[in-house]
Design a protein around this motif. Sequence first.
Motif, PDB file in Angstrom:
ATOM      1  N   UNK A 300       0.846  -1.192   0.000  1.00  0.00           N
ATOM      2  CA  UNK A 300       0.000   0.000   0.000  1.00  0.00           C
ATOM      3  C   UNK A 300       0.884   1.245   0.000  1.00  0.00           C
ATOM      4  N   UNK A 301       0.496   2.233  -0.814  1.00  0.00           N
ATOM      5  CA  UNK A 301       1.128   3.546  -0.765  1.00  0.00           C
ATOM      6  C   UNK A 301       0.104   4.505  -0.190  1.00  0.00           C
ATOM      7  N   UNK A 302       0.312   4.869   1.063  1.00  0.00           N
ATOM      8  CA  UNK A 302      -0.662   5.696   1.773  1.00  0.00           C
ATOM      9  C   UNK A 302      -0.621   7.152   1.370  1.00  0.00           C
ATOM     10  N   UNK A 303      -1.629   7.891   1.853  1.00  0.00           N
ATOM     11  CA  UNK A 303      -1.804   9.280   1.439  1.00  0.00           C
ATOM     12  C   UNK A 303      -0.778  10.214   2.057  1.00  0.00           C
ATOM     13  N   UNK A 304      -0.333   9.937   3.273  1.00  0.00           N
ATOM     14  CA  UNK A 304       0.509  10.902   3.954  1.00  0.00           C
ATOM     15  C   UNK A 304       1.998  10.649   3.880  1.00  0.00           C
ATOM     16  N   UNK A 305       2.420   9.532   3.304  1.00  0.00           N
ATOM     17  CA  UNK A 305       3.836   9.173   3.335  1.00  0.00           C
ATOM     18  C   UNK A 305       4.720  10.204   2.649  1.00  0.00           C
ATOM     19  N   UNK A 306       4.374  10.615   1.432  1.00  0.00           N
ATOM     20  CA  UNK A 306       5.232  11.489   0.628  1.00  0.00           C
ATOM     21  C   UNK A 306       4.948  12.973   0.844  1.00  0.00           C
ATOM     22  N   UNK A 307       3.866  13.281   1.526  1.00  0.00           N
ATOM     23  CA  UNK A 307       3.447  14.675   1.686  1.00  0.00           C
ATOM     24  C   UNK A 307       4.522  15.580   2.262  1.00  0.00           C
ATOM     25  N   UNK A 308       5.371  15.129   3.192  1.00  0.00           N
ATOM     26  CA  UNK A 308       6.391  16.045   3.734  1.00  0.00           C
ATOM     27  C   UNK A 308       7.532  16.347   2.772  1.00  0.00           C
ATOM     28  N   UNK A 309       7.513  15.754   1.586  1.00  0.00           N
ATOM     29  CA  UNK A 309       8.624  15.903   0.647  1.00  0.00           C
ATOM     30  C   UNK A 309       8.170  16.536  -0.675  1.00  0.00           C
TER      31      UNK A 309
END
Length: 420
Positions: A300-309
């Motif tokens: 799973x690729x969640x919604x918040x993982x990449x948001x800080x980058x």
Amino acid sequence: MRFPCSGFPLEPRVALEHYLWSKIELDTASNLVWPALGRKGRKFPRGDNLGKSEKVSRAREHRSRGFAGQVGVRCPGLQHMEPGSPGGLDSRLSRTLLLLLLSTASAREVTPNRAACVVSHAVNGTSVSCHPPAQIPRRFPADTVYLVVEFFNLTRLPDDTLGGLARLQELHLSNNQLESLSPTFLLPAPLLRVLDLTRNRLARLPPGLFRALAALHTLVLKENHLEALEPSWLLGLKALRHLDLSDNRLQSLPPGLLANVTSLRILDLSNNRLKALPPDLLKGPLRLERLHLEGNRLQVLGEGLLAPQPDLRYLFLNDNKLATVAAGALQGLRQLDFLDLSNNLLTGAPKGLWTSLGQPTRDMKDGFDVSGNPWICDGNLEDLYGWLVANKDKMFSRNATRCAGPEAWKGRLLVAAESH
């Protein structure tokens, strides 16, 4: 073989000799060296229909650029001297220079001593490069700034190996059999900037190993036996820009792993056994540009993982088991130049997933790959179809991007399905 001139200048004659002697040894070991060097710096093409192998090879080139200039290319005056490049060395010129070097060496009666390490002196310090069958000296020159001890199958190093090397900037210990390091091993080298421990047998690192390395910017631990990580291992690495943990045995990552590594630009976790990632994994480093997660078991690729980058430019998620990607997983990636989602288990994509990618303000210039997934080509892919129309000139492996269903469309090209 690495050029022993590192990041400090050598006088041109010495630098050229190192370059050509390296060329001799590299050509002896492999005929693939020059082609690999000749491609360096090329961008991903646009508007073509590359096969998977070619795409992967060029993706690896992009991956290696993060490492170039830090590990592997250490002669500032020679790192662009590549065949076929502007100002580079073509094969005829390199042979001519080689003959000149051999002639000079013969005239000076220089015979390489294979039983000794190669020692080079420069204004800014000494370079020492040790490979078998050379004998490793008990002590190194006090002004050593670059040190290589590779291919010796060492299982351990004396705790005082680096004693007196307060000026050391690069340390390469790859291709040994190191099983452990002393907690105080690196204390004598507070100016260390590059540490390469590739291809050893490290299963654990002692807490505080890097606590004195405030200047370290490149840490390579690839191809070891690491099964777990602890945040305490990375304490003190405030200048770290490149962390390579690829090809280990990692099954999970602890929360807060990168909380103190705020200067990180390149993170490589590829080819491990990760099934999931902690939601806060990327909340520490705020400047990440390249993220390698390929070759794991992510589902799973969640919604918040990449948001800080938001400044992430290269994202590799290929060769996982991704079946679900959240609608907002890629939102906010303003700088993304390359995305690889190939060879996963994606059958569909939620509406809005692609909205922020490939827009006029963000060219996604190096392309994308969604091949090797079992796409179900029905109305649920309408959003993806529209995005492909706008960006298909940047698409890799077009012939391997096919429908797995419904039955009437099975085996059809995805770019053909969008027209229907």
